[in-house]
Design a protein around this motif. Structure first.
Motif, short mmCIF file in Angstrom:
data_model
loop_
_atom_site.label_atom_id
_atom_site.label_comp_id
_atom_site.label_asym_id
_atom_site.label_seq_id
_atom_site.Cartn_x
_atom_site.Cartn_y
_atom_site.Cartn_z
N ARG A 94 -2.78 11.22 4.20
CA ARG A 94 -2.83 12.48 3.44
C ARG A 94 -2.63 12.22 1.94
O ARG A 94 -3.31 12.82 1.10
N ILE A 95 -1.69 11.34 1.63
CA ILE A 95 -1.45 11.00 0.22
C ILE A 95 -2.71 10.39 -0.38
O ILE A 95 -3.15 10.77 -1.48
N ALA A 96 -3.30 9.43 0.34
CA ALA A 96 -4.49 8.75 -0.18
C ALA A 96 -5.63 9.74 -0.40
O ALA A 96 -6.33 9.68 -1.41
N GLU A 97 -5.81 10.66 0.55
CA GLU A 97 -6.88 11.65 0.41
C GLU A 97 -6.62 12.56 -0.78
O GLU A 97 -7.55 12.88 -1.54
N TRP A 98 -5.38 13.02 -0.93
CA TRP A 98 -5.06 13.92 -2.04
C TRP A 98 -5.33 13.23 -3.37
O TRP A 98 -5.81 13.86 -4.32
N LEU A 99 -5.03 11.93 -3.44
CA LEU A 99 -5.21 11.18 -4.68
C LEU A 99 -6.65 10.74 -4.91
O LEU A 99 -6.98 10.25 -5.99
N GLY A 100 -7.51 10.91 -3.89
CA GLY A 100 -8.88 10.44 -4.02
C GLY A 100 -9.04 8.96 -3.74
O GLY A 100 -9.92 8.30 -4.29
N HIS A 101 -8.18 8.42 -2.88
CA HIS A 101 -8.22 7.01 -2.48
C HIS A 101 -8.23 6.09 -3.71
O HIS A 101 -9.21 5.36 -3.95
N PRO A 102 -7.17 6.09 -4.47
CA PRO A 102 -7.13 5.29 -5.70
C PRO A 102 -7.11 3.80 -5.40
O PRO A 102 -6.63 3.35 -4.35
N SER A 103 -7.61 3.01 -6.34
CA SER A 103 -7.61 1.55 -6.21
C SER A 103 -6.45 0.91 -6.95
O SER A 103 -6.16 -0.28 -6.73
N HIS A 104 -5.79 1.70 -7.84
CA HIS A 104 -4.70 1.14 -8.64
C HIS A 104 -3.58 2.17 -8.79
O HIS A 104 -3.82 3.38 -8.76
N ASP A 105 -2.36 1.68 -8.96
CA ASP A 105 -1.21 2.57 -9.16
C ASP A 105 -1.03 2.85 -10.65
O ASP A 105 -1.83 2.38 -11.48
N PRO A 106 -0.02 3.63 -11.06
CA PRO A 106 0.12 3.99 -12.47
C PRO A 106 0.32 2.81 -13.41
O PRO A 106 0.07 2.93 -14.62
N HIS A 107 0.77 1.66 -12.89
CA HIS A 107 1.00 0.49 -13.74
C HIS A 107 -0.22 -0.44 -13.77
O HIS A 107 -0.18 -1.47 -14.43
N ARG B 184 0.85 -1.20 0.00
CA ARG B 184 0.00 0.00 0.00
C ARG B 184 0.87 1.24 0.00
O ARG B 184 0.66 2.18 -0.78
N HIS B 185 1.87 1.28 0.89
CA HIS B 185 2.79 2.42 0.90
C HIS B 185 3.43 2.60 -0.47
O HIS B 185 3.46 3.71 -1.03
N HIS B 186 3.98 1.52 -0.99
CA HIS B 186 4.73 1.59 -2.25
C HIS B 186 3.86 2.15 -3.38
O HIS B 186 4.27 3.06 -4.10
N ARG B 187 2.68 1.62 -3.50
CA ARG B 187 1.86 1.98 -4.66
C ARG B 187 1.19 3.34 -4.51
O ARG B 187 0.98 4.04 -5.50
N LEU B 188 0.89 3.73 -3.27
CA LEU B 188 0.41 5.10 -3.07
C LEU B 188 1.52 6.10 -3.40
O LEU B 188 1.26 7.15 -4.01
N ILE B 189 2.74 5.79 -2.99
CA ILE B 189 3.86 6.68 -3.30
C ILE B 189 4.05 6.78 -4.81
O ILE B 189 4.25 7.88 -5.35
N GLU B 190 3.97 5.65 -5.51
CA GLU B 190 4.09 5.69 -6.96
C GLU B 190 3.04 6.61 -7.57
O GLU B 190 3.34 7.45 -8.44
N ALA B 191 1.79 6.45 -7.12
CA ALA B 191 0.71 7.27 -7.67
C ALA B 191 0.92 8.74 -7.36
O ALA B 191 0.68 9.62 -8.21
N TYR B 192 1.39 9.04 -6.15
CA TYR B 192 1.61 10.44 -5.76
C TYR B 192 2.76 11.06 -6.57
O TYR B 192 2.64 12.20 -7.05
N LEU B 193 3.84 10.33 -6.70
CA LEU B 193 4.97 10.85 -7.49
C LEU B 193 4.53 11.13 -8.93
O LEU B 193 4.94 12.13 -9.54
N HIS B 194 3.70 10.25 -9.47
CA HIS B 194 3.27 10.38 -10.86
C HIS B 194 2.30 11.54 -11.04
O HIS B 194 2.47 12.39 -11.93
N GLN B 195 1.30 11.62 -10.15
CA GLN B 195 0.24 12.60 -10.34
C GLN B 195 0.58 13.97 -9.77
O GLN B 195 0.23 15.00 -10.36
N ALA B 196 1.26 14.01 -8.64
CA ALA B 196 1.52 15.29 -7.97
C ALA B 196 2.85 15.91 -8.38
O ALA B 196 2.95 17.13 -8.50
#
Length: 239
Positions: A129-142, A91-103
């Motif tokens: 905070r990351i999850a909230e900013w991203l809108g609680h995504p279900s999938h990472d960029p891959h 969860r940490h890994h994939r939220l970080i990936e999504a945040y780095l990509h989108q933010a």
């Protein structure tokens, strides 16, 4: 680790082993604990780039902590406690990936290496905070699933490797199962990212001949193996 999924503090190496046992036992995807398969010591050694003897020593320690079930020559599986730890790391890994990509504008080919460095070091508050900013995504960029804050997996639909589809089938790219930067760069150039639709024109010895939009490509088998597709009949069956 932020969430108290295990009473004994774990090292980064121990968390990494648990994560890799889950990934390898799930066929690189993500599934329920009861659906995972035993992972061999050699497979773990190859993934962790260490000697099998080092893997054996680590697995014995994790077994003593109640995080894995390990028996020599029969492989290793996660216990329920080990599964929860592995899910949190992912969860940490994939939220970080999504945040780095989108933010922060990182390319999808760059985020994995950065997330590997950061996944063990974020707090539960920062994760939230990351999850909230991203809108609680279900999938990472891959296209890999992100466990929820309760460490539950989102609903999934059946996907198949492009290399396993039959000529004439159409579908949507659901997941790209590689972290190779050059492969990801090429797939992005071809428009083959999660959400892209394609038509398989022909399967052959040289690879998969596909159409994406108005363009036709011949993908080598090595790339067709890492593209997971939700074909149209599966989409129709899962509104």
């Amino acid at each position: 680790m932020s969430r108290n999924t295990h009473r004994t503090p774990l090292s980064e190496a121990q968390e990494d082993y648990l994560k890799q046992v889950l990934l390898l036992g799930s066929g690189e995807g993500m599934g329920r604990l009861e659906d995972t398969l035993p992972v061999s010591t050699q497979s773990l050694a190859d993934r962790m780039q260490v000697k099998p003897a080092s893997v054996t020593g680590m697995l014995k320690k994790l077994a003593e902590l109640g995080l894995v079930e390990y028996e020599a020559y029969r492989g290793v599986r996660l216990t329920e406690a080990g599964y929860k730890v592995a899910l949190e790391v992912l969860r940490h890994h994939r939220l970080i990936e999504a945040y780095l990509h989108q933010a922060l504008g990182y390319g999808w080919e760059e985020v994995h290496a950065e997330a590997e460095k950061l996944e063990h070091h974020i707090s539960e508050a920062f994760e939230q905070r990351i999850a909230e900013w991203l809108g609680h995504p279900s999938h990472d960029p891959h296209g890999d699933v992100i466990p929820s804050a309760a460490l539950e997996l989102p609903p999934t639909t059946p996907n198949r490797r492009l290399a396993a589809l039959q000529s004439g089938q159409c579908g949507t790219v659901a997941r790209v199962a590689t972290q190779d930067q050059d492969a990801l760069n090429l797939l992005a150039q071809l428009g083959l990212k999660p959400g892209a639709t394609l038509h398989l024109l022909e399967q052959g010895a040289e690879g998969s001949r596909i159409q994406v939009g108005g363009q036709r490509y011949l993908l080598p088998t090595s790339l067709a193996q890492v593209l997971w597709i939700q074909i149209e009949e599966d989409q129709d069956a899962n509104p």
